[in-house]
Design a protein around this motif. Structure first.
Motif, PDB file in Angstrom:
ATOM      1  N   ASP B 211      46.775  42.976  42.243  1.00 39.94           N
ATOM      2  CA  ASP B 211      46.674  41.563  42.623  1.00 39.94           C
ATOM      3  C   ASP B 211      48.045  40.891  42.502  1.00 39.94           C
ATOM      4  O   ASP B 211      48.735  41.077  41.497  1.00 39.94           O
ATOM      5  CB  ASP B 211      45.678  40.842  41.702  1.00 39.94           C
ATOM      6  N   PRO B 212      48.431  40.130  43.554  1.00 45.44           N
ATOM      7  CA  PRO B 212      49.734  39.461  43.501  1.00 45.44           C
ATOM      8  C   PRO B 212      49.819  38.509  42.301  1.00 45.44           C
ATOM      9  O   PRO B 212      48.849  37.829  41.969  1.00 45.44           O
ATOM     10  CB  PRO B 212      49.796  38.667  44.820  1.00 45.44           C
ATOM     11  N   GLY B 213      50.978  38.483  41.676  1.00 46.31           N
ATOM     12  CA  GLY B 213      51.200  37.569  40.558  1.00 46.31           C
ATOM     13  C   GLY B 213      50.689  38.082  39.222  1.00 46.31           C
ATOM     14  O   GLY B 213      50.833  37.416  38.202  1.00 46.31           O
ATOM     15  N   LYS B 214      50.054  39.255  39.245  1.00 52.15           N
ATOM     16  CA  LYS B 214      49.543  39.826  37.995  1.00 52.15           C
ATOM     17  C   LYS B 214      50.178  41.206  37.788  1.00 52.15           C
ATOM     18  O   LYS B 214      50.517  41.878  38.771  1.00 52.15           O
ATOM     19  CB  LYS B 214      48.016  40.016  38.068  1.00 52.15           C
ATOM     20  N   PRO B 215      50.305  41.635  36.526  1.00 55.70           N
ATOM     21  CA  PRO B 215      50.803  43.000  36.318  1.00 55.70           C
ATOM     22  C   PRO B 215      49.777  44.017  36.820  1.00 55.70           C
ATOM     23  O   PRO B 215      48.575  43.740  36.792  1.00 55.70           O
ATOM     24  CB  PRO B 215      50.982  43.089  34.800  1.00 55.70           C
ATOM     25  N   HIS B 216      50.270  45.150  37.314  1.00 55.71           N
ATOM     26  CA  HIS B 216      49.342  46.182  37.789  1.00 55.71           C
ATOM     27  C   HIS B 216      48.422  46.627  36.648  1.00 55.71           C
ATOM     28  O   HIS B 216      48.842  46.674  35.489  1.00 55.71           O
ATOM     29  CB  HIS B 216      50.118  47.384  38.320  1.00 55.71           C
ATOM     30  N   ALA B 217      47.191  46.943  36.997  1.00 55.97           N
ATOM     31  CA  ALA B 217      46.226  47.379  35.985  1.00 55.97           C
ATOM     32  C   ALA B 217      45.348  48.478  36.582  1.00 55.97           C
ATOM     33  O   ALA B 217      45.171  48.561  37.804  1.00 55.97           O
ATOM     34  CB  ALA B 217      45.362  46.204  35.547  1.00 55.97           C
ATOM     35  N   VAL B 218      44.829  49.336  35.706  1.00 60.53           N
ATOM     36  CA  VAL B 218      43.979  50.441  36.165  1.00 60.53           C
ATOM     37  C   VAL B 218      42.550  50.210  35.675  1.00 60.53           C
ATOM     38  O   VAL B 218      42.323  50.016  34.480  1.00 60.53           O
ATOM     39  CB  VAL B 218      44.507  51.793  35.627  1.00 60.53           C
ATOM     40  N   HIS B 281      30.163  51.261  30.717  1.00 54.84           N
ATOM     41  CA  HIS B 281      30.706  50.069  31.393  1.00 54.84           C
ATOM     42  C   HIS B 281      32.116  50.366  31.872  1.00 54.84           C
ATOM     43  O   HIS B 281      32.778  51.284  31.363  1.00 54.84           O
ATOM     44  CB  HIS B 281      30.707  48.865  30.442  1.00 54.84           C
ATOM     45  N   ALA B 282      32.558  49.587  32.861  1.00 58.19           N
ATOM     46  CA  ALA B 282      33.911  49.770  33.382  1.00 58.19           C
ATOM     47  C   ALA B 282      34.917  49.043  32.483  1.00 58.19           C
ATOM     48  O   ALA B 282      34.572  48.049  31.835  1.00 58.19           O
ATOM     49  CB  ALA B 282      33.983  49.224  34.798  1.00 58.19           C
ATOM     50  N   SER B 283      36.149  49.555  32.457  1.00 56.79           N
ATOM     51  CA  SER B 283      37.208  48.944  31.631  1.00 56.79           C
ATOM     52  C   SER B 283      38.444  48.737  32.480  1.00 56.79           C
ATOM     53  O   SER B 283      38.597  49.354  33.542  1.00 56.79           O
ATOM     54  CB  SER B 283      37.571  49.865  30.471  1.00 56.79           C
ATOM     55  N   ILE B 284      39.321  47.878  32.007  1.00 60.67           N
ATOM     56  CA  ILE B 284      40.586  47.665  32.715  1.00 60.67           C
ATOM     57  C   ILE B 284      41.735  47.825  31.727  1.00 60.67           C
ATOM     58  O   ILE B 284      41.684  47.292  30.617  1.00 60.67           O
ATOM     59  CB  ILE B 284      40.602  46.293  33.433  1.00 60.67           C
ATOM     60  N   SER B 286      46.033  47.798  31.180  1.00 62.61           N
ATOM     61  CA  SER B 286      47.355  47.448  31.693  1.00 62.61           C
ATOM     62  C   SER B 286      48.349  47.599  30.542  1.00 62.61           C
ATOM     63  O   SER B 286      47.965  48.021  29.439  1.00 62.61           O
ATOM     64  CB  SER B 286      47.361  46.020  32.235  1.00 62.61           C
ATOM     65  N   SER B 287      49.571  47.232  30.795  1.00 63.31           N
ATOM     66  CA  SER B 287      50.594  47.386  29.750  1.00 63.31           C
ATOM     67  C   SER B 287      50.282  46.492  28.539  1.00 63.31           C
ATOM     68  O   SER B 287      50.809  46.704  27.450  1.00 63.31           O
ATOM     69  CB  SER B 287      51.967  47.056  30.316  1.00 63.31           C
ATOM     70  N   THR B 288      49.398  45.507  28.726  1.00 70.31           N
ATOM     71  CA  THR B 288      49.059  44.609  27.618  1.00 70.31           C
ATOM     72  C   THR B 288      47.844  45.095  26.820  1.00 70.31           C
ATOM     73  O   THR B 288      47.495  44.480  25.806  1.00 70.31           O
ATOM     74  CB  THR B 288      48.770  43.189  28.150  1.00 70.31           C
ATOM     75  N   GLY B 289      47.166  46.154  27.275  1.00 71.05           N
ATOM     76  CA  GLY B 289      46.024  46.671  26.527  1.00 71.05           C
ATOM     77  C   GLY B 289      44.842  46.973  27.415  1.00 71.05           C
ATOM     78  O   GLY B 289      44.918  46.863  28.635  1.00 71.05           O
ATOM     79  N   THR B 290      43.725  47.350  26.763  1.00 71.99           N
ATOM     80  CA  THR B 290      42.503  47.701  27.496  1.00 71.99           C
ATOM     81  C   THR B 290      41.377  46.740  27.118  1.00 71.99           C
ATOM     82  O   THR B 290      41.235  46.384  25.952  1.00 71.99           O
ATOM     83  CB  THR B 290      42.086  49.140  27.142  1.00 71.99           C
ATOM     84  N   SER B 291      40.606  46.331  28.117  1.00 71.56           N
ATOM     85  CA  SER B 291      39.467  45.466  27.816  1.00 71.56           C
ATOM     86  C   SER B 291      38.313  45.805  28.730  1.00 71.56           C
ATOM     87  O   SER B 291      38.484  46.508  29.744  1.00 71.56           O
ATOM     88  CB  SER B 291      39.852  43.993  28.004  1.00 71.56           C
ATOM     89  N   ARG B 292      37.121  45.297  28.402  1.00 72.92           N
ATOM     90  CA  ARG B 292      35.942  45.540  29.224  1.00 72.92           C
ATOM     91  C   ARG B 292      36.018  44.668  30.484  1.00 72.92           C
ATOM     92  O   ARG B 292      36.456  43.529  30.408  1.00 72.92           O
ATOM     93  CB  ARG B 292      34.695  45.185  28.411  1.00 72.92           C
ATOM     94  N   LEU B 293      35.595  45.222  31.597  1.00 72.38           N
ATOM     95  CA  LEU B 293      35.617  44.449  32.844  1.00 72.38           C
ATOM     96  C   LEU B 293      34.459  43.469  32.912  1.00 72.38           C
ATOM     97  O   LEU B 293      33.349  43.831  32.527  1.00 72.38           O
ATOM     98  CB  LEU B 293      35.541  45.395  34.045  1.00 72.38           C
TER      99      LEU B 293
END
Lengths: 196, 293
Positions: B211-218, B281-284, B286-293
């Motif tokens: 998403d533009p303006g946000k850090p990439h996340a998996v 459940h799905a998770s997300i 990024s360089s800032t950590g992992t959280s539940r979607l």
């Protein structure tokens, strides 16, 4: 003579793949979220593959003896192949009815159709039934550009918003190449009937 | 004694079929594109480490469908000439099925390269998956597809008899994969889309958010990669048995039918386990950590 020649078309293959393309396009229109554009473009790949089936000639030996000019035969086969593009256009109109009109999609549809048909005409010079070779080749080539990013970035046939101009230019080049191919493939001489 | 002789016949025929497979123009084009795009993909992986195996799935798997289909048809067309060989049709088809090990092996190479070479942007780029689960995901995507594509092609050629049939498995598998994986991206926790995605022979377990303006996340999705790998391998076995069943007679047909029942039961069990086990459940990440979607 035209109805007789049209009766020789391999309608099962043409209509079968056209129906599959129509159903895939309808699925894209109905779902209208997620990768529905990708599914719509997949239906265009099927339209291209269906167009390649229009040149199949199971009774080549008989048709080759008909006193009909080759250009007439190709023209009639193009008329038969219009069924595929007509179904694709119907899907596209339904798509446009539910979102904004994007003319690049029409160019993609027509481009897929012309590519499949022109390659089949070229292959018909050597094969009585070019559909299996051309339809699978067209499907694999178009799917490669659709699914593999490194290919799609260099050969832009299904462009995203940032590559529209390149996509349009590529399709016009493809259409021009197909036109040249058709001009080469439809001189007034009989199709060679070689072994399959 | 008879089984040993049949085995040696199939072995000898398999060598011929591997050579035919390796020199088929569609395979050669696919293999060249696979090598180039895998190299580019692995080089540029960074935060999209699960994208490069897609090359093997398309250029070895999808292209393999066409190669398998066309080799089978040419085998049938040449049936009269080949009939002088003291081998049954099942043995000849069996040899052709064994030739699928060639793209399968290349797919395995692809998996090893994709697992070892990428210079990932960080551990978060792998999502929430452990090392073993990552291996299962990549092997299923690359080797499973590369092996399964040609087997599907052989099966389709044996059973589909209408003109233009070669395109059907190619587009059906593509559509199935696109729909299952694409819609999961918007419905990460949906059980329905989980079922559709994992029922496919090719499934992603992650997606990259750009998403533009946000850090990439998996995003890491639901499902158990190990049981999914087993499901894919059993689908390969299913395709092979169904291909052999065509025109099989007598004791061979009975044995194949029994094998088919076993494969179907095991496949459905592994599919069910792939759905019900693994993260719920799905998770997300990024360089800032992992959280539940």
């Amino acid at each position: 003579m035209a109805p007789v020649l049209l009766r020789a078309v391999s309608w099962r293959a043409l209509l079968g793949l056209t129906a599959a393309g129509g159903a895939t396009g309808a699925l894209a229109v109905l779902l209208r979220s997620g990768p529905s554009l990708l599914v719509l473009q997949l239906s265009m790949v099927l339209v291209g593959a269906a167009a390649a089936c229009a040149l199949d000639e199971p009774a080549a030996a008989v048709v080759a003896a008909c006193p009909v000019r080759r250009s007439t035969q190709v023209l009639l086969r193009a008329v038969a192949a219009l069924v595929a593009v007509a179904v694709g256009v119907a899907d596209l109109l339904a798509w446009w009815a539910r979102s904004s009109v994007d003319r690049v999609l029409l160019l993609e549809l027509v481009g897929c159709w012309v590519l499949g048909f022109a390659l089949a005409v070229l292959a018909r010079a050597r094969l009585d039934e070019p559909a299996e070779t051309v339809a699978s080749g067209v499907a694999l080539a178009l799917l490669s550009t659709l699914l593999i990013a490194p290919i799609g970035r260099h050969l832009v046939l299904f462009p995203g918003d940032d590559q529209l101009t390149r996509g349009v230019r590529t399709w016009w080049l493809v259409l021009a190449g197909c036109a040249v191919g058709l001009l080469i493939a439809v001189p007034e001489r009989r199709w060679a009937r070689k072994g399959r | 004694m008879t089984t040993t002789m049949a085995g040696s016949r199939v072995g000898a025929l398999a060598k011929v079929e591997v050579r035919r497979y390796a020199t088929h123009p569609v395979f050669l084009v696919g293999a060249a594109l696979w090598a180039v795009t895998t190299a580019i993909g692995v080089h540029n992986a960074k935060d999209d480490v699960y994208a490069p195996p897609m090359s093997a799935a398309v250029f070895l798997g999808l292209f393999g469908v066409v190669v398998g289909f066309r080799l089978t048809r040419s085998l049938e067309r040449a049936a009269e000439a080949v009939d002088v060989v003291p081998a049954s049709l099942q043995e000849r088809v069996g040899a052709l099925l064994l030739a699928a090990l060639l793209p399968g092996a290349l797919g395995l190479v692809s998996a090893v390269v994709c697992l070892t070479v990428p210079d990932a942007a960080g551990d978060w780029a792998y999502g929430t998956w452990s090392g073993g689960e990552r291996a299962a995901i990549v092997v299923a995507m690359a080797a499973g597809s590369a092996l399964g594509g040609p087997l599907l092609g052989v099966m389709s050629a044996r059973w589909l008899r209408f003109p233009g049939a070669v395109v059907v498995p190619v587009v059906a598998v593509s559509a199935w994969g696109i729909v299952g994986n694409g819609w999961t991206a918007n419905n990460q926790d949906s059980l329905g889309w989980l079922l559709v995605r994992l029922f496919s022979p090719f499934a992603f377990f992650t997606t990259l958010d750009t998403d533009p303006g946000k850090p990439h996340a998996v995003e890491s999705w639901r499902g158990n990669p190990w049981f999914f790998l087993l499901w894919v391998l059993l689908l390969c076995a299913f395709a092979a048995v169904v291909a052999l069943l065509k025109d099989a007679e007598g004791a061979t047909a009975a044995s194949l039918r029994r094998a088919l029942v076993v494969v179907v039961v095991l496949a459905l069990a592994s599919f069910a386990l792939a759905v019900v086990t693994g993260p719920d459940h799905a998770s997300i990440s990024s360089s800032t950590g992992t959280s539940r979607l």
